[in-house]
Design an enzyme around this catalytic site. Structure first.
Site, PDB file in Angstrom:
ATOM      1  N   GLY A  62       8.916   9.010   6.570  1.00 31.39           N
ATOM      2  CA  GLY A  62       7.687   9.788   6.415  1.00 31.39           C
ATOM      3  C   GLY A  62       7.329   9.927   4.953  1.00 31.39           C
ATOM      4  O   GLY A  62       8.171   9.712   4.090  1.00 31.39           O
ATOM      5  N   LYS A  94      -0.332  -5.266  22.701  1.00 32.55           N
ATOM      6  CA  LYS A  94      -1.170  -6.379  23.152  1.00 32.55           C
ATOM      7  C   LYS A  94      -0.349  -7.482  23.827  1.00 32.55           C
ATOM      8  O   LYS A  94      -0.725  -7.993  24.878  1.00 32.55           O
ATOM      9  CB  LYS A  94      -1.902  -6.961  21.944  1.00 32.55           C
ATOM     10  N   CYS A 111      15.416   6.857   6.539  1.00 33.39           N
ATOM     11  CA  CYS A 111      14.743   7.364   5.339  1.00 33.39           C
ATOM     12  C   CYS A 111      14.480   8.869   5.457  1.00 33.39           C
ATOM     13  O   CYS A 111      15.422   9.647   5.496  1.00 33.39           O
ATOM     14  CB  CYS A 111      13.478   6.547   5.101  1.00 33.39           C
ATOM     15  N   TYR A 112      13.217   9.317   5.579  1.00 33.46           N
ATOM     16  CA  TYR A 112      12.971  10.759   5.738  1.00 33.46           C
ATOM     17  C   TYR A 112      13.744  11.295   6.944  1.00 33.46           C
ATOM     18  O   TYR A 112      14.268  12.409   6.922  1.00 33.46           O
ATOM     19  CB  TYR A 112      11.475  11.037   5.908  1.00 33.46           C
ATOM     20  N   ASP A 115      -7.389  -6.750  27.943  1.00 35.01           N
ATOM     21  CA  ASP A 115      -6.953  -5.383  28.252  1.00 35.01           C
ATOM     22  C   ASP A 115      -7.702  -4.815  29.468  1.00 35.01           C
ATOM     23  O   ASP A 115      -7.086  -4.335  30.416  1.00 35.01           O
ATOM     24  CB  ASP A 115      -7.177  -4.448  27.056  1.00 35.01           C
ATOM     25  N   HIS A 120      15.064   0.717   5.389  1.00 32.26           N
ATOM     26  CA  HIS A 120      14.271   0.518   6.615  1.00 32.26           C
ATOM     27  C   HIS A 120      14.737  -0.713   7.394  1.00 32.26           C
ATOM     28  O   HIS A 120      14.359  -1.831   7.049  1.00 32.26           O
ATOM     29  CB  HIS A 120      12.788   0.358   6.246  1.00 32.26           C
ATOM     30  N   GLU A 157      13.738  -1.609  10.245  1.00 33.14           N
ATOM     31  CA  GLU A 157      12.684  -2.118  11.135  1.00 33.14           C
ATOM     32  C   GLU A 157      11.810  -3.178  10.479  1.00 33.14           C
ATOM     33  O   GLU A 157      11.088  -3.886  11.171  1.00 33.14           O
ATOM     34  CB  GLU A 157      11.831  -0.956  11.660  1.00 33.14           C
TER      35      GLU A 157
END
Ligand code: XMP
Length: 518
Positions: free
Chosen positions: A59, A374, A86-87, A232, A174, A176
């Site tokens: 964050g 998606k 992290c945060y 969609d 991070h 990710e």
């Protein structure tokens, strides 16, 4: 939630990181069902879910900043492993008695991580030295007795920590992002070796789940569905049809800002097909009227959004007492439209199917793809038998060509863009690796430049080509098409489209640009 969808659940608590959505994507890629929840989530909110793990995102705040989001300590008593990034690591360590030192300076970029406990299951399959991505200001400087450091960097002795009984892991970097060169192993290890997820989340299970949820939501009522022909809304229409059969009516609204031949193509695909009740509404004049004289992109979006609702209100009068409106809202639309004080990332623009709805909307929304990305919507489309032409259609924004005609939208300017765009579509479709392109289209700029055609001096408009690759539209890279394709597009547009004497290529990535020009 029903068992087949959600027999195992990973909660991602969002402290406002730009990467929260990326964490969710990575978790889903590991075949684990997850949702992003606001930082105000407390342990009691999670008790009814089949929770097997929690991830605390990064964050933008420092833990000591006024109003900085906090964490409910009871989350650690839920009996499932928690990973703080992290945060998320800082707020967790602070909550559990560690110390966080504020810093004015951010450590940002590639850093070498030295793994001190190679036998830790979190680091299974990794070398002892690893490039990781750092982006933090504050850092954890002291940890209570129950923790120990398991990896460090030159400037962070506590780059990765864990508690004794494997219930909490904290990472200063991070995992990710792809800049962390672990090949996705850290998140995979957390989910499989530490939380012990079985990884059985599949899109296939989702079809049955969605059908049940739709039946539970709408009961015996009738639903109208906005069917644009994009993947969609087509998936949504098919799911609803499967769930409630002829109590569904689909409306295709020609809003006058569609691409060349689009209204005819969608009718051909759906009218009289799949047993759907398909109804066509030509609302071109009404949309063009509300767009007249408008140059500001957000005003265009809001007016189009409102007109859509007006059209549906009118359409609903074809039946008695319609309560439900179905839409193809996807998870990124939901995340992009959540306001920052609810805990997720900042609102970038109003997606007309989420942010732009009027307050007095009298329909209840049915949005079976609200938690899907998606690529997952495409897989569901394949699963329920939609043709490839629909499943692999490039995304097209709800406000259509109105946000690709920069400046005022007039029938004449729309016609110019439509012709130029049709050339782009035709030439692009000839490429063997066409599916690699997320979106390719033309944009009409409100700029006139000098040219020469035959012996004549011209003073005409410019077309910009926007061709990008992306996996979910949240980030994108520009694509360089083969030179002969670009050359053909350019010469065809200048020769065949009256009013255009120049074609330029957009070579900007997202961020810092966006995909649409608006
Ligand atoms: P941007 O321009 O934000 O676009 O980089 C990201 C993706 O979203 C599409 N887009 C929309 N889709 N309604 C939609 O259904 C909208 O209002 C809308 N605005 C942008 C855009 O085409 C790209 O794929």
């Amino acid at each position: 939630m029903n068992q087949s969808l959600d027999n195992e659940f990973c909660a991602i608590i969002d402290f406002g990181s730009q990467y929260s959505q990326l964490i969710a994507r990575r978790v889903r890629e590991n075949r684990v069902y997850c949702e992003i929840l606001p930082h105000s989530t407390v342990a009691a909110d999670l008790k009814s879910r089949p929770l097997k793990g929690v991830i605390l995102s990064g964050g933008p705040c420092g833990v000591y900043e006024e109003g900085a989001p906090t964490l409910d300590p009871a989350i650690f008593e839920l009996g499932v492993p928690v990973l703080g990034i992290c945060y998320g690591m800082q707020v967790a360590c602070q909550t559990l008695g560690g110390e966080v030192t504020p810093s004015e300076e951010r450590e940002y970029g590639d850093t070498a991580l030295i793994i001190d406990e190679a036998s830790d299951p979190l680091f299974g399959g990794l070398p002892e030295r690893l490039q990781v991505w750092m982006s933090h200001g504050d850092r954890v400087t002291s940890i209570g007795d129950q923790f120990r450091a398991i990896a460090h960097t030159e400037s962070s002795p506590l780059a990765a920590v864990r508690d004794k009984d494997l219930r909490f892991y904290g990472l200063q970097f991070h995992p990710e992002v792809t800049h962390t060169r672990d090949d996705g192993k850290i998140l995979h290890n957390f989910l499989y070796k530490i939380c012990r997820f079985s990884g059985d989340w599949k899109v296939r299970n989702y079809v049955d789940h969605a059908v049940e949820e739709i039946r539970a939501q709408v009961g015996d009522e009738r639903v109208i569905c906005a069917l644009s022909g994009g993947v969609d809304s087509s998936v949504v229409a098919m799911l609803l049809h499967k769930a409630i059969g002829d109590r569904l009516s689909c409306f295709f609204i020609d809003n006058g800002v569609l691409r060349e031949g689009e209204a005819e193509q969608v009718q051909e695909l759906f009218a009289g097909k799949f047993g759907l009740d398909f109804r066509f509404i030509d609302a071109t004049d009404r949309f063009l009227e509300v767009l007249a004289g408008v140059e500001d992109p957000e005003t265009k979006r809001h007016r189009i959004g409102h007109q859509f609702i007006e059209e549906f209100r009118e359409a609903a009068k074809q039946f008695e007492g319609v309560k439900f409106l179905a839409q193809g809202t996807l998870y990124p639309d939901v995340i992009e439209s959540i306001s920052p004080n609810q805990g997720a990332s900042v609102t970038i623009k109003s997606h007309h199917n989420v942010g732009g709805l009027p307050d007095d909307l009298e329909f209840e929304l049915v949005e079976p793809l609200r938690y899907m990305f998606k690529d997952e919507a495409r897989q569901i489309g394949k699963e329920i038998g939609l043709p490839d032409a629909v499943v692999h259609r490039q995304p097209f924004p709800g406000p259509g060509l109105a946000i690709r005609v920069i400046g005022e939208v007039t029938p004449e300017r729309l016609e110019v863009l439509r012709k130029a765009d049709a050339i782009v579509q035709t030439e692009m479709a000839k490429l063997s690796d066409y599916r690699r392109i997320w979106q390719g289209f033309a944009v009409l700029l409100p700029v006139r430049t000098v040219g020469v055609q035959g012996d004549q001096r011209t003073y005409d408009n410019v077309i910009a080509l926007r061709i990008v690759e992306s996996s979910d539209g949240m980030t994108a890279d520009w694509v360089y098409l083969p030179e002969e394709t670009l050359a053909r597009i350019s010469s065809r547009i200048c020769n065949e489209v009256q009013g255009i004497n120049r074609v330029v290529l957009d070579i900007s990535s997202k961020p810092p640009s966006t995909i649409e020009w608006e």
